[in-house]
Design an enzyme around this catalytic site. Sequence first.
Site, PDB file in Angstrom:
ATOM      1  N   GLU A  89       0.846  -1.222   0.102  1.00 43.68           N
ATOM      2  CA  GLU A  89       0.077   0.146  -0.057  1.00 43.68           C
ATOM      3  C   GLU A  89       0.880   1.205   0.121  1.00 43.68           C
ATOM      4  O   GLU A  89       1.696   1.242   0.974  1.00 43.68           O
ATOM      5  CB  GLU A  89      -0.717  -0.090   1.177  1.00 43.68           C
ATOM      6  CG  GLU A  89      -1.713   0.988   1.403  1.00 43.68           C
ATOM      7  CD  GLU A  89      -2.702   0.967   2.553  1.00 43.68           C
ATOM      8  OE1 GLU A  89      -3.513   1.708   2.805  1.00 43.68           O
ATOM      9  OE2 GLU A  89      -2.370   0.121   3.620  1.00 43.68           O
ATOM     10  N   LYS A 122      -9.295   2.189  -2.234  1.00 44.86           N
ATOM     11  CA  LYS A 122      -9.500   1.772  -0.968  1.00 44.86           C
ATOM     12  C   LYS A 122     -10.794   1.854  -0.595  1.00 44.86           C
ATOM     13  O   LYS A 122     -11.381   3.101  -0.602  1.00 44.86           O
ATOM     14  CB  LYS A 122      -8.414   2.087  -0.037  1.00 44.86           C
ATOM     15  CG  LYS A 122      -8.481   1.382   1.439  1.00 44.86           C
ATOM     16  CD  LYS A 122      -7.254   1.817   2.305  1.00 44.86           C
ATOM     17  CE  LYS A 122      -7.006   1.005   3.735  1.00 44.86           C
ATOM     18  NZ  LYS A 122      -5.941   1.454   4.366  1.00 44.86           N
ATOM     19  N   CYS A 150      -5.252  -3.239   2.456  1.00 42.09           N
ATOM     20  CA  CYS A 150      -5.353  -3.327   3.828  1.00 42.09           C
ATOM     21  C   CYS A 150      -6.562  -3.518   4.646  1.00 42.09           C
ATOM     22  O   CYS A 150      -7.127  -4.599   4.936  1.00 42.09           O
ATOM     23  CB  CYS A 150      -4.603  -2.197   4.372  1.00 42.09           C
ATOM     24  SG  CYS A 150      -3.770  -2.308   6.033  1.00 42.09           S
TER      25      CYS A 150
END
Length: 696
Positions: free
Chosen positions: A79, A148, A201
């Site tokens: 990330e 994300k 994540c």
Amino acid sequence: MGSRRAEGGTLQCRRLCHQINVPPIYRDDLHHDTEVFEHGIFRVLAAAPSVTVGNPQENVDAMVSIIESAKSDLIVFPELALTGYTCGDLFGCKWLLDAAERQLQLLADRSRKSPAAIVVGTPLRVQDSLMNVAAVIHQGTIIGFVPKSFLPTYREFYEGRHFRASSPGDPNEVHFGGQPVPFGSDLIFHFGEAVLGIEICEDLWTPLPPSGYQAVAGANVLINLSASNETIGKAEWRRDLVRSQSGRCIAGYVYASAGPGESTSDLVFGGHCLIAENGSLVGQSRRIGDGQSPAYVNQTEICCDLDLQRLAHDRRVVGSFDDAIDHTVRTFRHVHLQKLAERTAPATLKRHVDAHPFVPSKSEELSDRCAEIFAVQSAGLVKRLSCLSPSTPLAIGISGGLDSTLALLVALHAVDAAKWPRSSIIGITMPGFGTTKHTKTSADLLIEQTGITGECIEIRQLCLDTFRSLGHSPLGITIDDQTTVESLQTQLNQMPDDAADLTFENVQARIRTMLLMNRGFVLGTGDMSEQALGWSTYNADHMSMYNVNTSIPKTLVRFLVRFAADHHFTGETTELLHRIADTPISPELLPPGPDGSIRQNTEASIGAYELHDFFLYQFVRNGFDREKVLYLAKQATFDSTYDAKTIESTLDQFAVRFFRNQFKRNCVPDGPKVGSVSLSPRGDWRMPSDADHRAF
């Protein structure tokens, strides 16, 4: 196919398979189902490169070094790897964002010669917002951005200060490098039969991770770009999340987390990279805090092979996976990579191929597995005993071999648990024309030392009378009214080693079963490997009232006997059980050698059981074809060394015997399933008895 499932298939197309309107370079509709990767072997690399916080040029140099040395089909970086995850309020600076976008384009250009799909984390300006995204690159072109979905803004994380999460109002594409590029959390990327779904994540740590929806939409390789810091116990939690999500989604899961080059003002990032497949951890990298030396590593990576064919098989046979389609309302757009050259399977796999898939390799795990199996076998028998009168005799044919010994050990556990006396077990030895002194002695000692009731019934005279009634000449020996058991035995002992007579063997086997059936409730002893190969006499050792060994493969039987010897017995009985475990496998239906030794060696006749059990697992559990099984066999390390010709001939024999002997499996007795592979016709394996093995 039922109407509901057919309707579900229609729903899948309507809900999940919308094609994206992108330039032709991203489309490969004509080759949507092309098999690019031989044997479905898809090599993936998860890497945490050396990071210089706030310096995209240095970071791209580090990534290019990894890309140029990698021989992988997919490369995943962490990330925000382009800038570093820990830039803080620098993410608000135009110069950093300009540099990130410039270096992302340079990364694409510099990786043009790589055949791999590359996924890297970067900040991206989208309209008036800044978003944390994964950029997908292939052959020098940026083909998509995935933002994300869930931003952590709690405890040590404060992403909401800098980034905006994806939302339904996001544009379908952004302009980057003068070209429109697909954008959104609803993108799935097709790389031949590898279908890539991407989350970032925190997405994985939520109750409903995006990867679950991606999997239902067809993604079989799930990717997570992460920046997960190290705290006490977090690594195990991280491993569990990755493993369990790969299992729920029946997918590969590639996880790359930021490394120690990130800022350590408040946190330390360990560079933990993980690769899992359908609930199993295939490999993991070093990480800060793993207890290994050196304690500090600046760059980590792990490269492993995923088996897409195995995943496809499991998705086909697990019906509840398709049922999830009816509960899915998300729509996905599919991007297809083009110009995909066929990939030859690597000569050496970067994953462990277990030569003994039924037997754990680690001693502690093996001990736990054996204890669990004994418990399952015994529990099955205890329940069956509860349906019988306590006065019912439990009859077991004790041969002094592995299978009957294991059945007896299970019976001992069961009667103890049911509070039946051990004397209710009747161990019957039935010496015949092939019985050796070695096994007869083992059987007698086993009965004596376990405290069960013992009986010995000599079957040779019964067999001789049967031969006369049938007008049969055993092994070509003419018998008449004057022939005695002793004279026949003398002639049999002089027969050559290659002498064969199926009727001679079957008569002995069926007489033994007749005696057992007339004596009590018969506990079967035949194991799963024998069922697979049809290595039993129909309506003889093939039949019983309950078979506790029905799903135990031959390679595991020996370990179970040794486990019992070491954990449940002491002294002479322990020595006896090890003696039995070391005895060659034989039905002892043909006469012994001149020196009284076992002459009928099963493995010499049909091939090594470790090969047959390997083939059984790959064929039944994974549904692989002949060439895939042979390929995997070359990757495995067996106890003995086999040349390619031996492996091929044994596999062909396995296939012939497996197909031709389904009629025996169609009427096997009840017995408990203990592992992921079982041949019970009532639940696990239903197959026509007259299927043609030649197709395999």
